[in-house]
Write a protein that holds these residues in place. Structure first.
Motif, mmCIF file in Angstrom:
data_model
loop_
_atom_site.group_PDB
_atom_site.id
_atom_site.type_symbol
_atom_site.label_atom_id
_atom_site.label_comp_id
_atom_site.label_asym_id
_atom_site.label_seq_id
_atom_site.Cartn_x
_atom_site.Cartn_y
_atom_site.Cartn_z
ATOM 1 N N PHE B 23 51.144 46.421 38.126
ATOM 2 C CA PHE B 23 51.088 46.214 36.680
ATOM 3 C C PHE B 23 50.082 45.109 36.321
ATOM 4 O O PHE B 23 49.223 45.278 35.472
ATOM 5 N N ILE B 24 50.185 43.969 37.039
ATOM 6 C CA ILE B 24 49.260 42.856 36.783
ATOM 7 C C ILE B 24 47.818 43.311 36.986
ATOM 8 O O ILE B 24 46.930 43.024 36.179
ATOM 9 N N VAL B 27 46.611 45.426 34.108
ATOM 10 C CA VAL B 27 46.335 44.623 32.906
ATOM 11 C C VAL B 27 44.998 43.914 33.066
ATOM 12 O O VAL B 27 44.148 43.910 32.177
ATOM 13 N N LYS B 28 44.771 43.327 34.237
ATOM 14 C CA LYS B 28 43.528 42.586 34.487
ATOM 15 C C LYS B 28 42.322 43.506 34.434
ATOM 16 O O LYS B 28 41.232 43.121 34.058
ATOM 17 N N ARG B 29 42.539 44.767 34.855
ATOM 18 C CA ARG B 29 41.454 45.735 34.860
ATOM 19 C C ARG B 29 41.109 46.190 33.446
ATOM 20 O O ARG B 29 40.126 46.874 33.224
ATOM 21 N N GLY B 30 41.987 45.869 32.495
ATOM 22 C CA GLY B 30 41.720 46.253 31.111
ATOM 23 C C GLY B 30 42.249 47.623 30.736
ATOM 24 O O GLY B 30 41.815 48.207 29.762
#
Lengths: 814, 61
Positions: B23-24, B27-30
């Motif tokens: 999940f993190i 999110v970081k990947r956009g």
């Protein structure tokens, strides 16, 4: 495949003079310009014809004439971020994206461009990230490739504030995701502990599970709950109570007591603290994504003004940043460029597309001495302009600032929650301390006194209070969205429920906005046909709704207009055309009278008049009628039943306004209103303590829409008007206005019920807890029960809306 | 008994942590930056990869 008078590629109506016919696959296709023909050939040549089948275009595209600008390397180079020798990134905003197929087409075609390695276009924000090989291609080549397809690329470097907002949104998402994941784990442990509480459990295993529960609850409280803790700390420092403080108080009490109980061998309430944080974070997440959507609307507004301008310094022209322009500077704006700041024209006559600024769809002629606004598009010739205002003071920036201010204002509901907290926090703390002191002095053991005080703090937990408004707002806006109604936030919902006066714009709101020619009255010596021919000749270059109506009528009469001559548009008045027979004037009665034409008095009833003259002699008039929406009457009646006052504000003649208001049984009307009059009118009503809603369709109503307590726009308005208004009706159906007000009022009712319940629950349970009758585990259960009650009361809204509106009226067909 | 409970809990925590890490990463990947586009993107690619042009359903004029 397409009707003969709209362009196959861009779907815009083709001015007869510009028709381009092409034979492709033995089919005759009509285009409005060679640019569209080229784009069509590129797209079909690449085997991507399905673009034309899949696209759904409801909005206006980029006007023709916008594509002549060249992209120069040095100014683009500043926006390129180099990764290494063969990779570089550039961010841009692409104007003219109207549907998901546009995104698809851009992505498909650009990766075929040599040197482009990756591209991602964001449908929501119209931003594109392109990764390319700087040795194989240049940004300018990519930009021209995009503009060849009929889109307008702008280089874009996000500002510090936007980057911060994006980072914040991501961190909020991660905080919530973490809290949700850990709470799910925690739930499993809590289940075992609850089971153990009722059926007995081996103390050793209980202790073990409690350790695990503490391990997963700790990051929820200190990482996910950090924004609340920080907010609580801030409000402690300011010596003011806020919702954050109340939340932190509940969370930290439950958490700290659980840690204490864990080592003492008592019951733990880690799940209480974790659940509060998770649910409230979810609420914040929804709120922040709604806000980000409106920020991207402001973004679109701001980027209309270009970053750089060509300043004329003596003999040379320098490219400078728009922000460095000072009043008095002279700048050069080429065709296809947008005007960077508010200016006055020095030399050059040009047509300017001001649709983004005024909503007026047709280009307007601007000559020396005229003022032009930042963000409008120069279409025909190069002009020299004198800068009047610095970039930060220009129209677009002022507008964006107004919108931003409106969106940052604190929602009244939220401030109410804060007000509640101001009273509640000291009260609860006092009661808790009092409870502890009472039990301590009456001789109870230390542990018992503490336990009772903790019970007070846990039952006073603001969960129900915190959920009361967000769940109702969510349920209301979710159900409204299903009916094509978008509320721009909880405060709008509240304001809508309090509206007691609705001001309607006429054209496009109460009427369809598509007038038709009803009657042709030629002057003596003229026939209907010659008059119509004259009218269509003058109007053939215009896309004004009245002109479209005239052209449509001319077409059914079999008249091919001959558009030879120079047309000048006078906004709000009419058109002037120089042709071989003399000067043709087409427009309102005042327009012709002012130009010295003698116009006879004719009873035109209530219809819109278009008078025509040739060489200063009146030739006749056309009467146009814009029919009312069929549901308008019914809606007005329904709104009246809700106790709302209504008024019609129109720029039209008093006769027309009167007839419309009589037809609709609308009690009041104001005619001949300019946008400024509308604003002033709304202001005086607001001073009389009315909550005013303005229903309009375009940005030329923007001042009135933004001044009104609730600005409501209907589908078909300009992009920016839709982005910035408070309440958007996405279906062209007035009935949804009725539904919107109904939902808003019901939602407020539900919120009040919820708050009432949350309070009375506290009123009953706090004394119980203080008197030692409520063990913390029951307090936690009662709290959960009250939360469930509040949530299900909010969900009732959906059923209410469905019952009232789908039974009473079958779903309207589009 | 206790041992097996601990093993099972730790195992479930490990699986959960794996999901959380993914999940993190997303999110970081956009992946959550554009929540509007993908639903359309999905429909588009479908057609290009498999069926020849012209056989798509729901064709619009």
């Amino acid at each position: 495949m397409s009707s003969p008078d709209t362009c196959v590629h861009c779907k815009l109506p083709i001015p007869p003079a510009d028709l381009v016919v092409d034979q492709i696959d033995s089919k005759e296709l009509h285009f409005c310009c060679h640019g569209c023909q080229g784009a069509y050939r590129i797209i079909t040549g690449a085997g991507l014809e399905s673009f034309y089948r899949n696209r759904t275009w409801d909005e206006q595209g980029v006007p023709s004439g916008a594509f002549e600008a060249d992209y120069d390397e040095p100014s683009l180079a500043g926006h390129v971020i180099r990764r290494d020798e063969t990779t570089a990134d550039i961010s841009l905003i692409i104007e003219g994206i109207r549907c998901a197929s546009c995104v698809w087409l851009l992505e498909k075609l650009l990766v075929r461009e040599g040197g482009v390695t990756a591209i991602r276009v964001n449908y929501g924000t119209h931003r594109a990230e392109i990764r390319f090989n700087p040795q194989a291609t240049t940004p300018a080549k990519i930009f021209s490739a995009i503009s060849r397809l009929g889109y307008l690329p702008h280089p874009f470097s996000p500002g510090a504030a936007q980057q911060a907002a994006a980072r914040e949104q991501r961190s909020l998402l991660i905080r919530f995701g973490t809290a949700a994941f850990l709470s799910m784990q925690l739930m499993g442990f809590s289940f075992a502990l609850y089971g153990g509480y009722f059926h007995g459990i081996d103390p050793e295993i209980r202790q073990l599970i409690q350790y695990f529960a503490a391990a997963v609850a700790t990051p929820v409280v200190f990482y996910s709950g950090w924004p609340f803790l920080a907010g609580a700390w801030r409000s402690l420092k300011n010596r003011s109570a806020s919702m954050d403080l109340l939340i932190s108080l509940g969370v930290s009490t439950a958490y700290c007591y659980s840690i204490y109980a864990m080592f003492k061998g008592g019951e733990v309430y880690f799940d209480t603290s974790a659940m509060i944080i998770t649910l409230i974070l979810l609420g914040r997440l929804f709120e922040s994504s709604a806000r980000n959507r409106s920020i991207s609307g402001i973004d679109k507004l701001l980027r209309l003004a270009p970053d750089s301008a060509s300043r004329v310094d003596g003999d040379e022209v320098n490219t400078v940043a728009s922000a460095s322009l000072a009043p008095g500077d002279i700048i050069l704006v080429r065709p296809g460029e947008r005007i960077p700041v508010d200016c006055q024209v020095l030399t050059g006559d040009t047509e300017v597309d001001e649709s983004t600024v005024t909503g007026e769809p047709m280009p307007i002629l601007r000559q020396a001495g005229d003022k032009v606004s930042a963000g409008s598009l120069n279409l025909s010739t190069s002009i020299r302009l004198k800068v009047e205002k610095v970039a930060a003071e220009s129209f677009i920036a002022r507008m964006a600032r107004l919108v931003e201010e409106a969106q940052n204002r604190k929602a009244p509901i939220q401030s109410m929650a804060d007000r509640v907290a101001t009273l509640f926090v000291p009260m609860v703390t006092t009661i808790a301390i009092g409870t502890w002191a009472f039990w301590w002095f009456t001789g109870a053991s230390h542990g018992e006194a503490l336990l009772n005080a903790v019970s007070v703090l846990i039952v006073a937990c603001p969960c129900a209070l915190g959920l009361a408004t967000p769940t109702a707002v969510l349920a209301a806006s979710g159900n409204a969205a299903g009916k094509g109604i978008l509320f721009r936030g909880g405060d709008i919902l509240e304001l809508t429920s309090r509206v007691d006066l609705i001001a309607f714009d006429k054209t496009g709101t109460l009427t369809h906005g598509q007038p038709t020619v009803e009657q042709i009255i030629p002057a003596s010596g003229q026939t209907e046909t010659t008059l119509l021919e004259l009218a269509s000749r003058a109007e053939s270059g215009s896309s004004h709704p009245l002109a479209m109506a005239v052209l449509a009528r001319a077409k059914t009469a079999g008249i091919q207009p001959d558009p030879a001559g120079l047309v000048t548009a006078v906004p709000g008045r009419g058109l002037k055309m120089q042709c071989k027979d003399g000067e043709i004037l087409a427009g309102s009665r005042t327009f012709l009278t002012e130009s010295g034409v003698e116009v006879p008095t004719i009873d035109s009833d209530t219809r819109t008049e278009v008078h025509l003259s040739l060489g200063g002699v009146w030739q006749g008039l056309l009467l146009l009628h814009d029919p009312l929406r069929q549901e308008a009457q019914q809606t007005v009646r329904a709104l009246k039943k809700l106790g709302l006052d209504m008024v019609l504000l129109t720029g039209d003649r008093p006769e027309t306004a009167q007839q419309v208001s009589e037809n609709l049984a609308m009690p009041d009307y104001q005619a001949n209103m300019s946008p400024a009059d509308k604003t002033a009118w709304i202001e005086t009503r607001q001073e009389d303590n009315h909550t005013v809603m303005m229903v309009g369709d375009g940005i030329n109503d923007a001042p009135a829409l933004s001044l009104a307590d609730v600005g409501c726009t209907m589908a078909g308005g300009t992009d920016i008007a839709l982005e910035t208004s408070d309440l958007v009706l996405t279906r062209p159906d007035l009935e949804s206005l009725h539904i919107a007000i109904f939902i808003a009022r019901k939602a407020m009712q539900v919120i009040k019920q919820n708050l009432f319940w949350a309070f009375s629950y506290n009123l009953v349970t706090i004394p119980l807890a203080a008197s030692g009758k409520l063990a913390p585990v029951w307090a936690a259960a009662a709290m959960a029960g009250s939360s469930i009650l509040v949530v299900s009361n909010s969900l009732r809204l959906g059923r209410l809306v469905r019952r009232t509106f789908s039974v009473a009226k079958p779903p309207a067909s589009d | 008994m206790v041992k097996s409970i601990v093993i099972l809990i730790v195992l479930s925590l490990c699986i959960g942590t794996g999901a959380w890490l993914i999940f993190i990463w997303t999110v970081k990947r956009g992946d959550f930056d554009d929540v509007e586009g993908p639903k359309y993107r999905m429909l588009d690619d479908d057609e290009e990869n498999s069926s020849p042009p012209g056989t798509s359903q729901g064709e619009k004029k």
